[in-house]
Design a protein around this motif. Structure first.
Motif, PDB file in Angstrom:
ATOM      1  N   SER A 123       0.809  -1.209   0.000  1.00  0.00           N
ATOM      2  CA  SER A 123       0.000   0.000   0.000  1.00  0.00           C
ATOM      3  C   SER A 123       0.845   1.262   0.000  1.00  0.00           C
ATOM      4  N   CYS A 133       0.540   3.988  -3.003  1.00  0.00           N
ATOM      5  CA  CYS A 133       0.136   5.347  -2.651  1.00  0.00           C
ATOM      6  C   CYS A 133       1.188   6.367  -3.087  1.00  0.00           C
ATOM      7  N   VAL A 179      -0.462  10.397  -3.422  1.00  0.00           N
ATOM      8  CA  VAL A 179      -1.468  10.939  -2.503  1.00  0.00           C
ATOM      9  C   VAL A 179      -0.831  11.667  -1.322  1.00  0.00           C
ATOM     10  N   TRP A 214      -4.128   2.794   2.956  1.00  0.00           N
ATOM     11  CA  TRP A 214      -4.446   2.910   1.547  1.00  0.00           C
ATOM     12  C   TRP A 214      -4.889   4.322   1.201  1.00  0.00           C
ATOM     13  N   ILE A 215      -5.587   4.497   0.074  1.00  0.00           N
ATOM     14  CA  ILE A 215      -5.757   5.820  -0.539  1.00  0.00           C
ATOM     15  C   ILE A 215      -6.515   6.793   0.364  1.00  0.00           C
ATOM     16  N   HIS A 243      -8.189   2.591  -6.770  1.00  0.00           N
ATOM     17  CA  HIS A 243      -7.204   3.649  -6.555  1.00  0.00           C
ATOM     18  C   HIS A 243      -7.786   5.003  -6.968  1.00  0.00           C
ATOM     19  N   VAL A 288      -8.869   8.417  -4.819  1.00  0.00           N
ATOM     20  CA  VAL A 288      -8.394   9.763  -5.163  1.00  0.00           C
ATOM     21  C   VAL A 288      -9.581  10.700  -5.358  1.00  0.00           C
TER      22      VAL A 288
END
Length: 992
Positions: free
Chosen positions: A108, A112, A117, A194-195, A345, A349
């Protein structure tokens, strides 16, 4: 034989009835009301229907899926019987098994970093307050996702077309959990967050335990997601795209117009630039953010779906990492890959950017709904403008790899406009950003004088109106597009022009999109040329979305452009006019009379007659079909694609018949025999073939290729000065053939189509000819002489090269004939990658004119043990060029016979052995003598001893079945007499 089978079946039924009367009754009950339901969801012919009406209706048996101001969508198990509705099949969506990633995979933290991000995290944007709906296989309570699921609901229900209800919402397939984990996973274990770890999730389960979802269930899940406050909907699913807008696309457009961002995976059918137009539904819709997969930040994954869509719109929009370590199960992690895992993903975002709009731009959720599609325009436009270019075709990468940090920067720098008293960023994004694309969309380099060019731009803008104009191209293009486009969201602009009759050469210019001071310039470059030939690709009789010049015929079009051949596409079914058709040298009709929901696209009789006239006056038509059958439910392991009755209405006009799939079926890598006397295949080694077969109805129809079982695969019918070519496959023209993926030489496919396109394009005239049985002499003037020439003489023995001399563009040819009858000269004129063909037919008179004669056997002869003996005589030598077909009824037995022959003293002795027990056999054949006289024969033979053997076999088999059934029933009755079985939680038996 059929009568015997029917009697046998009736005998079995009577015996079973008698046995049941004298047996003890045993009843099996199913409390659920469903009998013999397997745990697997099998594909059935009727999973129900989706009905679209203009207004809400109340009809018994119709279940409401969605109602809005403009339309209403219902699900029903039976099609409605009232007017004013559109009926669609309740399509099956299959969830592919999770691909295990090998080689490149990312945890992850790495993924990322790749989507960048960190700048958003540094600003404390983690997706707080944003709700993402995961429409998938359910979400399990993984350690990374605990406390994140707001609501859950299963749509695996009979009322949406499933065989059984599955009310639980956890994930039996480990797919939906992985998708949800990529969007919202937290740092519970040392795998990294994660995102968007602060978002909340809606869990909409639409896939059953077998990985099957229905379109009705997906529609209901989307409606439920919107009603429960979803800001983003992630769809890591897809089905084969259709040319018409599907109910699912309508519902997703409704969601976008209600201020919801929809992100969808494009599918895993790309196959390294070869499978173009492989974007799946609903990712083909312009209002949806379509996502492909990349290997890290290096290149696009080989499996990622490739554009354009069936209406020539560039997709995907973006790519994201598809090879990752994702959360699955309760506390497990797994290496997975696919566009299914690239899409979340982008969904994550999108959640981060929505939080930015909320907190920095004061665009609240109430404003999002008012903005509607403009909200998607802001997100899509910013994501495309900020994407990292991976240096690949836009048909593979879209705008490039998603870059969250750069998107945030671009968003902050945008000027503002006011719409409906709401202040929002000004966005004007038009995609693609340059024409042409390096892969060859909408052309590679050349544009031909007289060409029609039609494709679509994707527009994402917050402006209501956009002006469109051409720059430095007014002397090249005749415009057929609107100069002012109404948008206000996400839409498409159709670029529709024709090329004027102007000077050849390199042309540069641009198409300009503007609103006030906002201007976007799309550069255009082309090499303008006059075509050597013009081809029409008529896709009006097929519903296959991939049958386009940018779909499975993409590389055929690129090759045609390479050899200066222009291909124009006829989009919809329309009436032919002979003057329109005569603009073209070749007309290709791929996959006509296809099935669509039990309906067939019919070919009008008047169009068939116009095609006949077109061929008669020198045109060439090419008709390709793969697996014909009379109905969709024809018994075969392969799904029929063409209605053979409707297809043969066209084929029989030219003396040809397509075989049905239950008559004859070839398989992949079939052994194809190329006719060395045909100008199409002369000197070639191998052509790819998957399909059925053809049969000549007229005598003047010639074989181009046939299988090892002597079944014709390509037939050429001469009519007037033109010809009709029928091909029992489309594999010979698709992208895989041109790239050699069928094990075929790429050169052979290119030469085949080069000859077909450029046949008779070289002007020639016969200056002198002298023909007799001992000597042939020709003098031919070629109007456009090219240096590389090979000349063949083709007769009954095959083709051979002949000697020639050239002087002042006059070719002098002389040779001694090997036999009498119809013969021809085939002149191949080669120029680099082009191959022109000139064919001249002539006849050499022989000593005798009588064809060979059959001495034995006569019609209705009795044969023993499958051995057939034939004796054929003639005044001259018989040529050992023999083609024989053996049939039992309508079934071709080509695979089950072999032929041996000996030719002595002008007599042919033929021995045929047919394996299997057949009461009646038909033998078709043709034999030539050295003077070109042809014997075509048809024999009806009966096999001795077969009927008695079959009757004995049937009686023995029937007795075995009856005895087995009686023994089984007696054993069951002896163990449990007069007992009713009630499957339930209780282990007690209810005694009568």
């Amino acid at each position: 034989m059929r009568v015997i089978k029917i009697i046998f079946l009736l005998l079995i039924i009577i015996l079973l009835m008698i046995d049941s009367v004298f047996s003890t009754n045993v009843v099996t009950k199913n409390p659920g009301g469903m009998v013999n339901v397997d745990n697997r969801f099998e594909v059935v012919s009727n999973a129900g229907y989706i009905v679209i009406t203009k207004e809400k209706v109340h009809v018994e048996g119709m279940y409401e899926l969605l109602c809005c101001d403009k339309f209403a969508i219902f699900f029903t198990m039976r099609p409605p019987n009232f007017d004013g509705v559109k009926v669609f099949p309740n399509r099956i969506f299959r969830l592919e098994k999770i691909r295990r990633s090998g080689g490149i995979y990312l945890n992850s933290l790495e993924t990322c970093r790749i989507v960048n991000v960190t700048p958003l995290w540094n600003k404390s944007y983690y997706g707080e307050g944003i709700i993402v709906a995961v429409v998938d296989s359910g979400i399990s309570p993984h350690v990374e996702l605990r406390g994140k699921i707001l609501k859950s609901k299963s749509f695996v229900s009979r009322k949406y077309g499933f065989f059984r209800d599955e009310p639980y919402t956890t994930d039996p397939l480990r797919h939906g959990t992985a998708v949800a984990g990529i969007i919202a996973g937290e740092e519970k274990k040392p795998k990294g967050k994660w995102i968007a770890p602060s978002v909340k999730l809606l869990n909409a389960r639409v896939f059953n335990t077998s990985g099957i979802a229905t379109e009705a269930a997906i529609i209901a899940a989307i409606k439920w997601s919107v009603e429960n406050g979803a800001d983003v909907i992630n769809l890591s699913l897809g089905a084969e795209a259709k040319r018409e807008k599907t109910p699912l696309q309508l519902v997703l457009e409704w969601a976008v117009k209600n201020g919801v961002i929809v992100v969808c995976a494009v599918g895993n059918n790309g196959f390294m630039n070869v499978a173009t137009s492989s974007i799946m539904d609903p990712a083909v819709n312009p209002m949806i953010i379509s996502v492909g997969a990349s290997y890290s930040d290096f290149f696009v994954s080989f499996y990622s779906g490739t554009g354009p869509t069936h209406d020539f719109l560039v997709k995907p929009d973006l790519v994201a990492p598809g090879n990752v370590i994702a959360p699955v199960g309760l506390d497990d992690y797994e290496y997975v890959m696919g566009t299914s895992f690239a899409a979340p993903h982008v969904s994550g975002v999108c959640a981060l950017l929505l939080e930015v709009l909320w907190k920095e731009f004061n665009l609240t959720k109430s404003a999002w709904k008012k903005l509607g599609a403009r909200l998607s325009a802001i997100i899509l436009g910013i994501l495309r403008r900020s994407a990292k270019d991976l240096g690949e075709s836009v048909l593979r990468q879209g705008a490039g790899l998603v870059n969250a940090g750069l998107a945030y920067y671009y968003l902050k720098k945008r000027p503002f406009i006011t719409v409906e008293n709401i202040t929002l960023p000004a966005i004007l994004d038009v995609f693609p950003y340059r024409i042409p694309d390096e892969l060859g969309f909408p052309w590679k380099m050349k544009v031909f004088i007289g060409a029609k060019i039609v494709f679509n731009f994707s527009i994402a803008t917050t402006f209501d109106e956009i002006k469109v104009s051409l720059e430095n191209l007014s002397d090249v293009f005749e415009e057929y597009f609107q100069e002012e486009v109404h948008v206000g969201g996400v839409s498409v602009f159709e670029f529709n022009v024709s090329v004027k009759n102007t000077t050849e050469g390199l042309k540069r210019g641009a198409i300009v999109f503007s609103h006030g001071n906002f201007t976007l310039r799309i550069p255009i470059i082309m090499l303008l040329r006059k075509p050597d030939a013009r081809v029409l690709l008529d896709i009006g009789y097929t519903n296959w979305a991939i049958d386009t010049i940018y779909g499975q015929f993409f590389y055929l079009r690129l090759f045609a452009e390479e050899i200066d051949v222009y291909i124009e596409q006829l989009f919809s079914k329309q009436s032919y006019h002979i003057y329109f058709l005569q603009r073209f040298d070749v007309i290709i009709i791929p996959d006509p009379a296809t099935f669509d929901n039990d309906k067939t696209i019919e070919i009008p009789d008047e169009n068939i007659n116009v095609l006949y006239e077109y061929v008669k006056f020198g045109g060439i038509i090419v008709v390709m079909a793969v697996f014909p059958a009379k109905t969709v439910g024809a018994s075969s392991k392969i799904t029929p694609t063409n209605n053979v009755t409707e297809l043969n209405k066209l084929a029989r006009k030219f003396g040809v018949r397509f075989l049905e799939i239950n008559e004859y079926l070839t398989l992949l890598n079939v052994s194809v025999i190329l006719n060395e006397r045909s100008w199409l295949t002369l000197g070639l080694k191998k052509l790819p073939f998957v399909g059925t077969g053809l049969e000549a109805v007229w005598e003047n129809v010639s074989s181009v290729t046939w299988s090892k079982d002597d079944v014709d695969l390509i037939l050429l019918s001469r009519i007037g000065s033109g010809c009709a070519i029928f091909i029992a496959t489309n594999f010979i023209a698709d992208n895989f053939a041109f790239n050699g993926f069928y094990g075929n030489p790429k050169r052979d496919v290119r030469i085949f189509w080069s000859r077909l396109f450029l046949f008779s394009r070289i002007h020639f005239s016969i200056m002198y000819e002298k023909i007799n049985g001992d000597f042939c002499e020709f003098q031919i003037r070629v109007g456009s002489y090219l240096p590389n020439i090979i000349i063949y003489h083709a007769d009954l023995f095959g083709a051979r090269k002949v000697h020639y001399e050239i002087q002042d563009n006059i070719i002098k040819i002389s040779f001694a004939p090997r036999c009498g009858g119809r013969q021809k000269l085939i002149i191949l004129i080669m120029d680099d990658f082009k191959e022109y063909v000139v064919e001249y037919a002539f006849s050499v008179s022989g000593i005798e004119h009588e064809p060979p004669r059959i001495i034995y056997p006569h019609d209705h002869s009795i044969i023993a043990d499958g051995r057939i003996y034939m004796k054929i005589e003639d005044e001259s030598e018989i040529i050992p060029f023999i083609r024989i077909k053996v049939k039992s009824g309508s079934r071709i037995l080509s695979r089950f016979y072999n032929v041996k022959f000996s030719n002595e003293n002008k007599t042919l002795f033929l021995f045929i052995f047919v394996s299997g027990n057949y009461t009646q056999i038909k033998i078709y054949g043709e034999i030539f003598d050295i003077n070109g006289n042809k014997l075509r024969f048809q024999l009806l033979l009966r096999q001795s001893g077969v009927i008695l053997k079959q009757i004995i076999t049937i009686i023995v088999f029937a007795n075995i079945i009856v005895i087995t059934i009686v023994v089984i029933r007696r054993l069951c009755n002896a163990r449990k007499k007069n007992i009713i079985f009630c499957p339930s939680n209780s282990n007690k038996n209810l005694l009568i």
